[in-house]
Write a protein that holds these residues in place. Structure first.
Motif, PDB file in Angstrom:
ATOM      1  N   PHE A 105     -46.338   3.895  10.243  1.00  0.00           N
ATOM      2  CA  PHE A 105     -45.893   3.228   9.016  1.00  0.00           C
ATOM      3  C   PHE A 105     -44.441   3.606   8.694  1.00  0.00           C
ATOM      4  O   PHE A 105     -43.607   2.742   8.415  1.00  0.00           O
ATOM      5  CB  PHE A 105     -46.828   3.603   7.859  1.00  0.00           C
ATOM      6  N   LYS A 106     -44.130   4.904   8.771  1.00  0.00           N
ATOM      7  CA  LYS A 106     -42.764   5.377   8.494  1.00  0.00           C
ATOM      8  C   LYS A 106     -41.756   4.808   9.490  1.00  0.00           C
ATOM      9  O   LYS A 106     -40.673   4.377   9.113  1.00  0.00           O
ATOM     10  CB  LYS A 106     -42.697   6.907   8.555  1.00  0.00           C
ATOM     11  N   ARG A 107     -42.115   4.825  10.768  1.00  0.00           N
ATOM     12  CA  ARG A 107     -41.182   4.353  11.796  1.00  0.00           C
ATOM     13  C   ARG A 107     -40.935   2.848  11.680  1.00  0.00           C
ATOM     14  O   ARG A 107     -39.802   2.402  11.850  1.00  0.00           O
ATOM     15  CB  ARG A 107     -41.694   4.712  13.193  1.00  0.00           C
ATOM     16  N   LEU A 108     -41.973   2.084  11.424  1.00  0.00           N
ATOM     17  CA  LEU A 108     -41.786   0.630  11.260  1.00  0.00           C
ATOM     18  C   LEU A 108     -40.885   0.343  10.062  1.00  0.00           C
ATOM     19  O   LEU A 108     -40.000  -0.510  10.135  1.00  0.00           O
ATOM     20  CB  LEU A 108     -43.138  -0.074  11.119  1.00  0.00           C
ATOM     21  N   ASN A 109     -41.109   1.047   8.964  1.00  0.00           N
ATOM     22  CA  ASN A 109     -40.234   0.882   7.798  1.00  0.00           C
ATOM     23  C   ASN A 109     -38.826   1.370   8.091  1.00  0.00           C
ATOM     24  O   ASN A 109     -37.856   0.773   7.641  1.00  0.00           O
ATOM     25  CB  ASN A 109     -40.813   1.612   6.579  1.00  0.00           C
ATOM     26  N   GLY A 110     -38.714   2.447   8.854  1.00  0.00           N
ATOM     27  CA  GLY A 110     -37.404   2.981   9.219  1.00  0.00           C
ATOM     28  C   GLY A 110     -36.599   2.013  10.064  1.00  0.00           C
ATOM     29  O   GLY A 110     -35.374   2.083  10.125  1.00  0.00           O
ATOM     30  N   MET A 111     -37.300   1.099  10.739  1.00  0.00           N
ATOM     31  CA  MET A 111     -36.635   0.071  11.546  1.00  0.00           C
ATOM     32  C   MET A 111     -36.540  -1.259  10.791  1.00  0.00           C
ATOM     33  O   MET A 111     -36.103  -2.261  11.344  1.00  0.00           O
ATOM     34  CB  MET A 111     -37.399  -0.151  12.855  1.00  0.00           C
ATOM     35  N   ASN A 112     -37.007  -1.255   9.530  1.00  0.00           N
ATOM     36  CA  ASN A 112     -36.936  -2.448   8.686  1.00  0.00           C
ATOM     37  C   ASN A 112     -37.787  -3.597   9.247  1.00  0.00           C
ATOM     38  O   ASN A 112     -37.400  -4.755   9.201  1.00  0.00           O
ATOM     39  CB  ASN A 112     -35.477  -2.881   8.496  1.00  0.00           C
TER      40      ASN A 112
ATOM     41  N   LEU B 162     -44.966  -2.284  21.461  1.00  0.00           N
ATOM     42  CA  LEU B 162     -44.164  -3.501  21.299  1.00  0.00           C
ATOM     43  C   LEU B 162     -42.829  -3.227  20.604  1.00  0.00           C
ATOM     44  O   LEU B 162     -41.834  -3.893  20.875  1.00  0.00           O
ATOM     45  CB  LEU B 162     -44.948  -4.557  20.512  1.00  0.00           C
ATOM     46  N   PHE B 163     -42.811  -2.243  19.702  1.00  0.00           N
ATOM     47  CA  PHE B 163     -41.579  -1.916  18.974  1.00  0.00           C
ATOM     48  C   PHE B 163     -40.868  -0.682  19.542  1.00  0.00           C
ATOM     49  O   PHE B 163     -39.896  -0.203  18.957  1.00  0.00           O
ATOM     50  CB  PHE B 163     -41.873  -1.751  17.476  1.00  0.00           C
ATOM     51  N   HIS B 164     -41.380  -0.136  20.650  1.00  0.00           N
ATOM     52  CA  HIS B 164     -40.748   0.997  21.352  1.00  0.00           C
ATOM     53  C   HIS B 164     -40.568   2.221  20.458  1.00  0.00           C
ATOM     54  O   HIS B 164     -39.514   2.857  20.468  1.00  0.00           O
ATOM     55  CB  HIS B 164     -39.396   0.586  21.941  1.00  0.00           C
ATOM     56  N   ILE B 165     -41.618   2.547  19.678  1.00  0.00           N
ATOM     57  CA  ILE B 165     -41.512   3.696  18.774  1.00  0.00           C
ATOM     58  C   ILE B 165     -42.393   4.864  19.188  1.00  0.00           C
ATOM     59  O   ILE B 165     -42.518   5.833  18.453  1.00  0.00           O
ATOM     60  CB  ILE B 165     -41.805   3.301  17.309  1.00  0.00           C
ATOM     61  N   GLY B 166     -42.983   4.786  20.364  1.00  0.00           N
ATOM     62  CA  GLY B 166     -43.843   5.866  20.843  1.00  0.00           C
ATOM     63  C   GLY B 166     -45.169   5.867  20.123  1.00  0.00           C
ATOM     64  O   GLY B 166     -45.232   5.544  18.942  1.00  0.00           O
ATOM     65  N   PRO B 167     -46.256   6.210  20.819  1.00  0.00           N
ATOM     66  CA  PRO B 167     -47.569   6.231  20.170  1.00  0.00           C
ATOM     67  C   PRO B 167     -47.592   7.280  19.069  1.00  0.00           C
ATOM     68  O   PRO B 167     -47.038   8.360  19.217  1.00  0.00           O
ATOM     69  CB  PRO B 167     -48.528   6.585  21.303  1.00  0.00           C
ATOM     70  N   CYS B 168     -48.202   6.926  17.949  1.00  0.00           N
ATOM     71  CA  CYS B 168     -48.223   7.855  16.825  1.00  0.00           C
ATOM     72  C   CYS B 168     -49.408   7.556  15.908  1.00  0.00           C
ATOM     73  O   CYS B 168     -50.037   6.505  16.011  1.00  0.00           O
ATOM     74  CB  CYS B 168     -46.906   7.802  16.056  1.00  0.00           C
ATOM     75  N   ASN B 169     -49.648   8.475  14.997  1.00  0.00           N
ATOM     76  CA  ASN B 169     -50.729   8.271  14.041  1.00  0.00           C
ATOM     77  C   ASN B 169     -50.303   7.229  12.995  1.00  0.00           C
ATOM     78  O   ASN B 169     -49.164   6.764  12.980  1.00  0.00           O
ATOM     79  CB  ASN B 169     -51.140   9.607  13.386  1.00  0.00           C
TER      80      ASN B 169
ATOM     81  N   GLY C  78     -42.149  18.029  20.870  1.00  0.00           N
ATOM     82  CA  GLY C  78     -41.091  17.031  21.010  1.00  0.00           C
ATOM     83  C   GLY C  78     -40.913  16.207  19.747  1.00  0.00           C
ATOM     84  O   GLY C  78     -39.795  15.908  19.328  1.00  0.00           O
ATOM     85  N   GLU C  79     -42.036  15.834  19.131  1.00  0.00           N
ATOM     86  CA  GLU C  79     -41.966  15.069  17.880  1.00  0.00           C
ATOM     87  C   GLU C  79     -41.390  15.922  16.752  1.00  0.00           C
ATOM     88  O   GLU C  79     -40.660  15.422  15.897  1.00  0.00           O
ATOM     89  CB  GLU C  79     -43.348  14.530  17.496  1.00  0.00           C
ATOM     90  N   HIS C  80     -41.705  17.209  16.756  1.00  0.00           N
ATOM     91  CA  HIS C  80     -41.170  18.124  15.740  1.00  0.00           C
ATOM     92  C   HIS C  80     -39.639  18.200  15.852  1.00  0.00           C
ATOM     93  O   HIS C  80     -38.919  18.098  14.848  1.00  0.00           O
ATOM     94  CB  HIS C  80     -41.806  19.507  15.908  1.00  0.00           C
ATOM     95  N   ILE C  81     -39.143  18.322  17.081  1.00  0.00           N
ATOM     96  CA  ILE C  81     -37.701  18.372  17.312  1.00  0.00           C
ATOM     97  C   ILE C  81     -37.057  17.065  16.870  1.00  0.00           C
ATOM     98  O   ILE C  81     -36.026  17.052  16.192  1.00  0.00           O
ATOM     99  CB  ILE C  81     -37.400  18.640  18.813  1.00  0.00           C
ATOM    100  N   ARG C  82     -37.656  15.935  17.272  1.00  0.00           N
ATOM    101  CA  ARG C  82     -37.130  14.613  16.915  1.00  0.00           C
ATOM    102  C   ARG C  82     -37.014  14.476  15.392  1.00  0.00           C
ATOM    103  O   ARG C  82     -36.008  14.021  14.859  1.00  0.00           O
ATOM    104  CB  ARG C  82     -38.064  13.531  17.475  1.00  0.00           C
TER     105      ARG C  82
END
Length: 182
Positions: free
Chosen positions: A157-164, A145-152, A65-69
């Motif tokens: 780091f990438k997702r938090l930056n991607g959301m500014n 808390l930021f609704h980005i799904g559990p991740c490594n 699922g993460e690969h598709i996303r």
């Protein structure tokens, strides 16, 4: 918002079972990827849907699922992303969007995030200072808390930056959460 509202965006899911579950609960249209190897035709459909109505990527909370996303977000920037916790989308043997409750699906769809490519809002040193690299429990709390799904760590780091998101925003959310739980 009422759980019976029509969802304006087209929801990208992995398969027919996901579509059936979502359409049982909500008025929505979907695009099915048909597996983890998203082909050019599907990517073009998603791109067109994003231009016309907007897209919500709602894949299973697992590696395929993460690969598709990741593939879709790279090919079609600006899509909304809905995440659901594995614990809320599983049976004894399987994990997937189709196994979640109506309320959990709705909560995920109402807390979509959009990743943008711009300057780094959070440095890697700040990320480490926050204790998010070596502490998976704290990192998963931030992901929740930021609704980005559990991740490594790297993906977080990438997702938090991607959301500014800034270091200060993370600290504020963690403090608010701690105060609520006390």
């Amino acid at each position: 918002m009422d759980l019976n509202n029509k969802i304006k965006e087209i929801i990208v899911v992995e398969g027919k079972n996901d579509t059936n579950t979502l359409q049982t609960y909500f008025q929505c249209d979907t695009i099915e990827t048909g597996g983890d190897q998203v082909n050019e035709t599907t990517l073009q459909r998603v791109k067109y849907a994003q231009e016309k109505r907007g897209v919500i990527i709602f894949t299973d909370p697992d590696t395929p699922g993460e690969h598709i996303r990741r593939q879709i977000n790279e090919y079609v920037p600006g899509c909304k992303n809905a995440f659901i916790d594995k614990k809320k989308a599983r049976t004894e043997k399987k994990v997937g969007v189709e196994h979640a409750s109506k309320e959990d699906l709705w909560d995920s769809l109402m807390n979509c995030v959009t990743f943008i490519n711009q300057q780094e809002s959070l440095s890697f040193d700040e990320f480490i200072d926050l204790g998010l690299m070596g502490n998976s429990q704290k990192r998963f709390k931030v992901c929740e808390l930021f609704h980005i799904g559990p991740c490594n760590g790297k993906t977080c780091f990438k997702r938090l930056n991607g959301m500014n998101v800034s270091k200060q925003e993370i600290e504020e959310k963690l403090n608010e959460s701690a105060n609520r739980n006390n």
